[in-house]
Scaffold this motif. Structure first.
Motif, PDB file in Angstrom:
ATOM      1  N   LEU A  69      11.624  13.030  -5.531  1.00  0.00           N
ATOM      2  CA  LEU A  69      10.695  11.988  -5.962  1.00  0.00           C
ATOM      3  C   LEU A  69      11.218  10.602  -5.598  1.00  0.00           C
ATOM      4  N   ALA A  70      12.535  10.406  -5.713  1.00  0.00           N
ATOM      5  CA  ALA A  70      13.116   9.118  -5.323  1.00  0.00           C
ATOM      6  C   ALA A  70      12.927   8.876  -3.827  1.00  0.00           C
ATOM      7  N   PHE A  71      13.043   9.938  -3.035  1.00  0.00           N
ATOM      8  CA  PHE A  71      12.810   9.817  -1.591  1.00  0.00           C
ATOM      9  C   PHE A  71      11.358   9.443  -1.312  1.00  0.00           C
ATOM     10  N   ILE A  72      10.426  10.095  -2.014  1.00  0.00           N
ATOM     11  CA  ILE A  72       9.004   9.780  -1.831  1.00  0.00           C
ATOM     12  C   ILE A  72       8.721   8.329  -2.229  1.00  0.00           C
ATOM     13  N   ALA A  73       9.328   7.879  -3.326  1.00  0.00           N
ATOM     14  CA  ALA A  73       9.143   6.495  -3.770  1.00  0.00           C
ATOM     15  C   ALA A  73       9.680   5.506  -2.735  1.00  0.00           C
ATOM     16  N   LEU A  74      10.846   5.830  -2.171  1.00  0.00           N
ATOM     17  CA  LEU A  74      11.431   4.966  -1.142  1.00  0.00           C
ATOM     18  C   LEU A  74      10.540   4.921   0.095  1.00  0.00           C
ATOM     19  N   ALA A  75      10.042   6.079   0.514  1.00  0.00           N
ATOM     20  CA  ALA A  75       9.155   6.134   1.681  1.00  0.00           C
ATOM     21  C   ALA A  75       7.864   5.372   1.405  1.00  0.00           C
ATOM     22  N   THR A  76       7.351   5.483   0.178  1.00  0.00           N
ATOM     23  CA  THR A  76       6.130   4.765  -0.195  1.00  0.00           C
ATOM     24  C   THR A  76       6.347   3.259  -0.164  1.00  0.00           C
ATOM     25  N   PHE A  77       7.491   2.817  -0.674  1.00  0.00           N
ATOM     26  CA  PHE A  77       7.813   1.389  -0.660  1.00  0.00           C
ATOM     27  C   PHE A  77       7.884   0.884   0.778  1.00  0.00           C
ATOM     28  N   LEU A  78       8.515   1.653   1.650  1.00  0.00           N
ATOM     29  CA  LEU A  78       8.633   1.254   3.053  1.00  0.00           C
ATOM     30  C   LEU A  78       7.272   1.233   3.745  1.00  0.00           C
ATOM     31  N   PHE A  79       6.396   2.147   3.355  1.00  0.00           N
ATOM     32  CA  PHE A  79       5.072   2.217   3.973  1.00  0.00           C
ATOM     33  C   PHE A  79       4.150   1.096   3.476  1.00  0.00           C
ATOM     34  N   LEU A  80       4.148   0.866   2.164  1.00  0.00           N
ATOM     35  CA  LEU A  80       3.238  -0.126   1.580  1.00  0.00           C
ATOM     36  C   LEU A  80       3.758  -1.560   1.689  1.00  0.00           C
ATOM     37  N   ARG A  81       5.091  -1.710   1.786  1.00  0.00           N
ATOM     38  CA  ARG A  81       5.729  -3.019   1.913  1.00  0.00           C
ATOM     39  C   ARG A  81       5.134  -4.064   0.955  1.00  0.00           C
ATOM     40  N   PRO A  82       5.339  -3.898  -0.349  1.00  0.00           N
ATOM     41  CA  PRO A  82       4.810  -4.861  -1.309  1.00  0.00           C
ATOM     42  C   PRO A  82       5.427  -6.254  -1.201  1.00  0.00           C
ATOM     43  N   ASP A  83       6.527  -6.364  -0.461  1.00  0.00           N
ATOM     44  CA  ASP A  83       7.154  -7.679  -0.279  1.00  0.00           C
ATOM     45  C   ASP A  83       6.491  -8.479   0.832  1.00  0.00           C
ATOM     46  N   LYS A  84       5.509  -7.871   1.517  1.00  0.00           N
ATOM     47  CA  LYS A  84       4.830  -8.549   2.621  1.00  0.00           C
ATOM     48  C   LYS A  84       3.363  -8.756   2.284  1.00  0.00           C
ATOM     49  N   LYS A  85       2.829  -9.888   2.658  1.00  0.00           N
ATOM     50  CA  LYS A  85       1.394 -10.133   2.506  1.00  0.00           C
ATOM     51  C   LYS A  85       0.668  -9.526   3.698  1.00  0.00           C
ATOM     52  N   CYS A  86      -0.348  -8.728   3.420  1.00  0.00           N
ATOM     53  CA  CYS A  86      -1.128  -8.110   4.493  1.00  0.00           C
ATOM     54  C   CYS A  86      -2.326  -8.987   4.805  1.00  0.00           C
ATOM     55  N   SER A  87      -2.725  -9.002   6.067  1.00  0.00           N
ATOM     56  CA  SER A  87      -3.888  -9.783   6.459  1.00  0.00           C
ATOM     57  C   SER A  87      -5.165  -9.216   5.855  1.00  0.00           C
ATOM     58  N   SER A  88      -5.174  -7.911   5.664  1.00  0.00           N
ATOM     59  CA  SER A  88      -6.342  -7.284   5.043  1.00  0.00           C
ATOM     60  C   SER A  88      -5.869  -6.206   4.098  1.00  0.00           C
ATOM     61  N   ASP A  89      -5.941  -6.463   2.802  1.00  0.00           N
ATOM     62  CA  ASP A  89      -5.449  -5.518   1.805  1.00  0.00           C
ATOM     63  C   ASP A  89      -6.553  -4.539   1.424  1.00  0.00           C
ATOM     64  N   THR A  90      -6.666  -3.502   2.237  1.00  0.00           N
ATOM     65  CA  THR A  90      -7.720  -2.525   1.992  1.00  0.00           C
ATOM     66  C   THR A  90      -7.221  -1.332   1.185  1.00  0.00           C
ATOM     67  N   LEU A  91      -5.893  -1.180   1.085  1.00  0.00           N
ATOM     68  CA  LEU A  91      -5.370  -0.022   0.374  1.00  0.00           C
ATOM     69  C   LEU A  91      -5.633  -0.116  -1.110  1.00  0.00           C
TER      70      LEU A  91
END
Length: 202
Positions: free
Chosen positions: A174-196
């Motif tokens: 689960l920690a691995f999945i959380a880490l992969a999710t963080f890397l995929f979603l990148r909450p530290d970055k502003k997206c030009s279009s936040d559709t997720l």
């Protein structure tokens, strides 16, 4: 005027919502501290020694907290949070396969380091990405993660009854999945279009 939870959610930033997804997944891996004490007992620690292990964990937490804060300021809190997920993953695997007392002692120190990251950096990260509504965001974060901790411990308890190591292996996954999710979603970055995760709820 007080806001309900849905009203608060609608006003929070997409960055926070993306972080909450990763944090929620990670919360499933974050079971009760008591399982670590049970694991220590299973490798030969007496009740008195387990109290000392708890003290060792607290010492590691207190000593490393200022350093973790400085690292977060220097390298960015997102990187430190991801490091925390990785540390927890490795620590869980360590507890799954530990067979000697010195290994468990080392793992309790590692847990103290992880706890220093989780206790301070997660809240500081939320404050960074949710400048306008940080109190509401932290409150919602505590509500969601606290809600997940109970089933996480129940699942860990069921796995412990099957085989103690399986609870820690599940936590590592689960920690691995959380880490992969963080890397995929990148909450530290502003997206030009936040559709997720849109800002409003239909």
């Amino acid at each position: 005027q007080r806001e309900n939870m849905f009203g608060t959610w609608a006003m929070l930033s997409p960055e926070f919502k993306r972080y909450l997804v990763a944090a929620g997944i990670f919360s499933l891996a974050y079971f009760s501290f008591g399982f670590l004490l049970l694991r220590a007992h299973s490798v030969g620690f007496s009740a008195k020694d387990i109290v000392l292990l708890y003290a060792l964990f607290n010492i590691a937490f207190v000593v490393t907290s200022p350093l973790i804060g400085k690292l977060g300021d220097h390298f960015g809190r997102a990187r430190i949070i991801m490091l925390g997920y990785l540390i927890y993953l490795l620590m869980s695997l360590g507890f799954a396969f530990a067979t000697t007392q010195w290994q468990v002692i080392a793992l309790f120190i590692v847990y103290g380091v992880f706890y220093a990251i989780d206790e301070v950096q997660s809240k500081a990260f939320i404050a960074d990405i949710e400048l306008e509504r940080r109190a509401s965001a932290i409150g919602l974060y505590n509500f969601v993660t606290g809600l997940i901790y109970l089933p996480a411990s129940l699942i860990a308890g069921a796995l412990w009854l099957l085989h103690p190591s399986s609870a820690f292996i599940m936590a590592a996954c689960l920690a691995f999945i959380a880490l992969a999710t963080f890397l995929f979603l990148r909450p530290d970055k502003k997206c030009s279009s936040d559709t997720l995760l849109p800002n409003t709820i239909d």
